[in-house]
Design an enzyme around this catalytic site. Structure first.
Site, PDB file in Angstrom:
ATOM      1  N   CYS A  66       0.902  30.314  78.494  1.00  0.00           N
ATOM      2  CA  CYS A  66       0.049  29.208  78.026  1.00  0.00           C
ATOM      3  C   CYS A  66      -1.167  28.973  78.920  1.00  0.00           C
ATOM      4  CB  CYS A  66       0.863  27.925  77.907  1.00  0.00           C
ATOM      5  SG  CYS A  66       2.188  28.062  76.702  1.00  0.00           S
ATOM      6  N   HIS A  93      -4.097  21.756  78.036  1.00  0.00           N
ATOM      7  CA  HIS A  93      -3.245  22.605  77.194  1.00  0.00           C
ATOM      8  C   HIS A  93      -2.363  21.682  76.363  1.00  0.00           C
ATOM      9  CE1 HIS A  93      -0.328  25.322  75.716  1.00  0.00           C
ATOM     10  NE2 HIS A  93       0.616  24.978  76.566  1.00  0.00           N
ATOM     11  N   ASN A 114       2.185  23.559  69.988  1.00  0.00           N
ATOM     12  CA  ASN A 114       1.780  24.330  71.168  1.00  0.00           C
ATOM     13  C   ASN A 114       1.394  25.741  70.722  1.00  0.00           C
ATOM     14  OD1 ASN A 114       1.596  25.796  73.527  1.00  0.00           O
ATOM     15  ND2 ASN A 114       3.460  24.960  74.441  1.00  0.00           N
TER      16      ASN A 114
HETATM   17  N1  COA Z   1      15.760  17.719  67.186  1.00  0.00           N
HETATM   18  C1  COA Z   1      16.730  16.846  67.454  1.00  0.00           C
HETATM   19  N2  COA Z   1      17.407  16.818  68.606  1.00  0.00           N
HETATM   20  C2  COA Z   1      17.093  17.727  69.525  1.00  0.00           C
HETATM   21  C3  COA Z   1      16.073  18.672  69.322  1.00  0.00           C
HETATM   22  C4  COA Z   1      15.404  18.648  68.089  1.00  0.00           C
HETATM   23  N3  COA Z   1      14.398  19.499  67.791  1.00  0.00           N
HETATM   24  N4  COA Z   1      15.967  19.441  70.432  1.00  0.00           N
HETATM   25  C5  COA Z   1      16.888  18.993  71.301  1.00  0.00           C
HETATM   26  N5  COA Z   1      17.565  17.965  70.755  1.00  0.00           N
HETATM   27  C6  COA Z   1      18.643  17.174  71.341  1.00  0.00           C
HETATM   28  C7  COA Z   1      19.415  17.926  72.391  1.00  0.00           C
HETATM   29  O1  COA Z   1      20.394  18.757  71.798  1.00  0.00           O
HETATM   30  C8  COA Z   1      20.035  16.807  73.174  1.00  0.00           C
HETATM   31  O2  COA Z   1      21.140  16.321  72.494  1.00  0.00           O
HETATM   32  P1  COA Z   1      22.479  15.905  73.285  1.00  0.00           P
HETATM   33  O3  COA Z   1      22.049  14.804  74.185  1.00  0.00           O
HETATM   34  O4  COA Z   1      23.384  15.518  72.182  1.00  0.00           O
HETATM   35  O5  COA Z   1      22.882  17.153  74.025  1.00  0.00           O
HETATM   36  C9  COA Z   1      18.955  15.713  73.130  1.00  0.00           C
HETATM   37  O6  COA Z   1      18.101  16.050  72.016  1.00  0.00           O
HETATM   38  C10 COA Z   1      18.151  15.639  74.398  1.00  0.00           C
HETATM   39  O7  COA Z   1      17.777  16.960  74.742  1.00  0.00           O
HETATM   40  P2  COA Z   1      16.837  17.243  75.935  1.00  0.00           P
HETATM   41  O8  COA Z   1      16.532  18.704  75.998  1.00  0.00           O
HETATM   42  O9  COA Z   1      17.366  16.575  77.168  1.00  0.00           O
HETATM   43  O10 COA Z   1      15.566  16.439  75.444  1.00  0.00           O
HETATM   44  P3  COA Z   1      14.283  16.074  76.254  1.00  0.00           P
HETATM   45  O11 COA Z   1      14.088  14.621  76.262  1.00  0.00           O
HETATM   46  O12 COA Z   1      14.179  16.837  77.540  1.00  0.00           O
HETATM   47  O13 COA Z   1      13.166  16.662  75.270  1.00  0.00           O
HETATM   48  C11 COA Z   1      11.716  18.552  75.136  1.00  0.00           C
HETATM   49  C12 COA Z   1      13.142  18.042  74.998  1.00  0.00           C
HETATM   50  C13 COA Z   1      11.735  20.040  74.880  1.00  0.00           C
HETATM   51  C14 COA Z   1      10.838  17.864  74.104  1.00  0.00           C
HETATM   52  C15 COA Z   1      11.195  18.237  76.572  1.00  0.00           C
HETATM   53  O14 COA Z   1      12.125  18.695  77.524  1.00  0.00           O
HETATM   54  C16 COA Z   1       9.867  18.856  76.840  1.00  0.00           C
HETATM   55  O15 COA Z   1       8.885  18.494  76.265  1.00  0.00           O
HETATM   56  N6  COA Z   1       9.803  19.813  77.790  1.00  0.00           N
HETATM   57  C17 COA Z   1       8.596  20.531  78.078  1.00  0.00           C
HETATM   58  C18 COA Z   1       8.477  21.618  77.078  1.00  0.00           C
HETATM   59  C19 COA Z   1       7.131  22.267  77.034  1.00  0.00           C
HETATM   60  O16 COA Z   1       6.151  21.610  76.846  1.00  0.00           O
HETATM   61  N7  COA Z   1       7.113  23.579  77.182  1.00  0.00           N
HETATM   62  C20 COA Z   1       5.969  24.371  77.062  1.00  0.00           C
HETATM   63  C21 COA Z   1       5.165  24.343  78.311  1.00  0.00           C
HETATM   64  S1  COA Z   1       3.833  25.446  78.119  1.00  0.00           S
END
Ligand code: COA
Length: 326
Positions: A118, A253, A283
């Site tokens: 990215c 980004h 993204n």
């Molecule tokens: N829909 C519904 N629920 C979802 C889901 C989706 N698409 N994806 C994950 N979940 C659930 C998980 O299974 C988890 O459930 P549980 O508590 O029953 O196990 C819950 O949501 C929380 O998951 P978690 O991964 O802790 O969520 P989070 O608050 O960290 O949010 C992201 C997840 C991916 C949105 C967040 O971590 C994020 O934005 N990270 C950065 C990612 C990014 O930008 N990457 C690219 C960089 S270039």
């Protein structure tokens, strides 16, 4: 006595391409166990574009590049180099940049791809800036083009809802300008390979289990993102002897609204001066910054003479920033 001029890479043109097919969060919820509410609340994403079979990395990159050349009024034969950032090339080789060269008829250019996930567009700007300052080329296309839909694991709701396809391109041209004139003022590039296992593709053409899917530890990426991005931004401010108050626009980004807001808050940038397109494109990796920059230039928000700060972070981890005056 008049001030001496210096050779800089100015942003002469910009173009974009987005696949025809738009996929809403509701449509994603038909494929995986998710909901519009969850995606919007955690990421700010409302929809993404997914490429059709003909919309390859090279096809989209060439379309965006044609737009950049047209707005700059520069002919393909005058392009000296094509730098294309992608994680989803059409082939291991030839590079997608070379395919774009053929499609454009940019017969006097040389082209190559860069892999910085990215952060690829910022890396491309850094390389092109150095090449222009050193006199190696007068006109360079820097392109970000991505078809992440081809590497997404549609059984993993934690990643497949976050990404989209698209391309953006800029034409950088050499110009002798005064100190307060337009052009790229600085770029700062970083990587940390000890964090390679928090965001990666688990395969490649060189591996037996090709082609691989995107794998991410979202929490870990999130934890590093705001800190590393803020440090890259501060590095740019310090190097140029300015503060965030001097910045007219932050074009980050577009990974996640919460990361964008977190960096904006750390910088003290009011939301009205931060360009956000993650809601429309999700993204798009190396394409996200030129897509966002083009939107804000074309709708008249970013004006000639304004100071624009770009920042990105991606798999590697890689991260960096670029400061430019339009
Ligand atoms: N829909 C519904 N629920 C979802 C889901 C989706 N698409 N994806 C994950 N979940 C659930 C998980 O299974 C988890 O459930 P549980 O508590 O029953 O196990 C819950 O949501 C929380 O998951 P978690 O991964 O802790 O969520 P989070 O608050 O960290 O949010 C992201 C997840 C991916 C949105 C967040 O971590 C994020 O934005 N990270 C950065 C990612 C990014 O930008 N990457 C690219 C960089 S270039």
């Amino acid at each position: 006595m008049s001030e001496p001029l210096r050779r800089r890479a100015i942003l002469a043109g910009i173009g974009t391409y987005l696949p025809e097919k738009i996929v809403s969060n509701a449509e994603m919820a038909e494929r995986v166990d998710t909901s519009d509410e969850w995606i919007v609340e955690r990421t700010g994403i409302r929809q993404r574009h997914f490429a059709g079979r003909h919309e390859t990395c090279a096809f989209m990159g060439a379309a965006a590049a044609r737009g950049a050349l047209a707005t700059a009024g520069v002919a393909p034969e005058d392009v000296g180099a094509i730098i294309l950032a992608t994680s989803t090339p059409d082939q291991a080789f030839p590079s997608t940049a070379v395919h774009v060269q053929g499609m454009l008829g940019a017969k006097n250019a040389f082209g190559f791809d860069i892999a910085a996930a990215c952060s690829g567009f910022i890396y491309g700007l850094g390389i092109a800036d150095g090449m222009i300052r050193s006199g190696q080329a007068d006109h360079i296309l820097v392109i970000g083009s991505e078809v992440y839909s081809r590497i997404l694991n549609f059984a993993d709701r934690g990643t497949c809802v976050l990404f989209g396809d698209g391309a953006g391109a800029v034409l950088l041209s050499a110009r002798d300008v005064a100190a307060d004139g337009p052009g790229i003022l600085s770029t700062h590039l970083h990587s940390d390979g000890t964090l390679a296992d928090i965001l990666y593709v688990d395969g490649a053409v060189g591996q037996p289990d090709k082609p691989g899917h995107l794998v991410m530890n979202g929490r870990e990426v999130f934890r590093h993102a705001v800190t590393l991005l803020a440090s890259a931004v501060n590095e740019a401010l310090t190097a140029n002897g300015i503060t965030s108050k001097d910045i007219d626009w932050l074009v980050p980004h577009q990974a996640n609204r919460r990361i964008i807001d977190g960096v904006g808050r750390k910088l003290g940038m009011p939301q009205e001066r931060v360009v956000v397109t993650v809601d429309q494109h999700a993204n798009t990796s190396a394409a996200s910054i030129p897509l966002a920059l083009a939107q804000a230039i074309n709708d008249g928000r970013i004006k000639p003479g304004q100071l624009v700060l770009l920042e990105a972070l991606g798999g590697g981890l890689t991260w960096g920033s670029a400061l430019l005056r339009l």
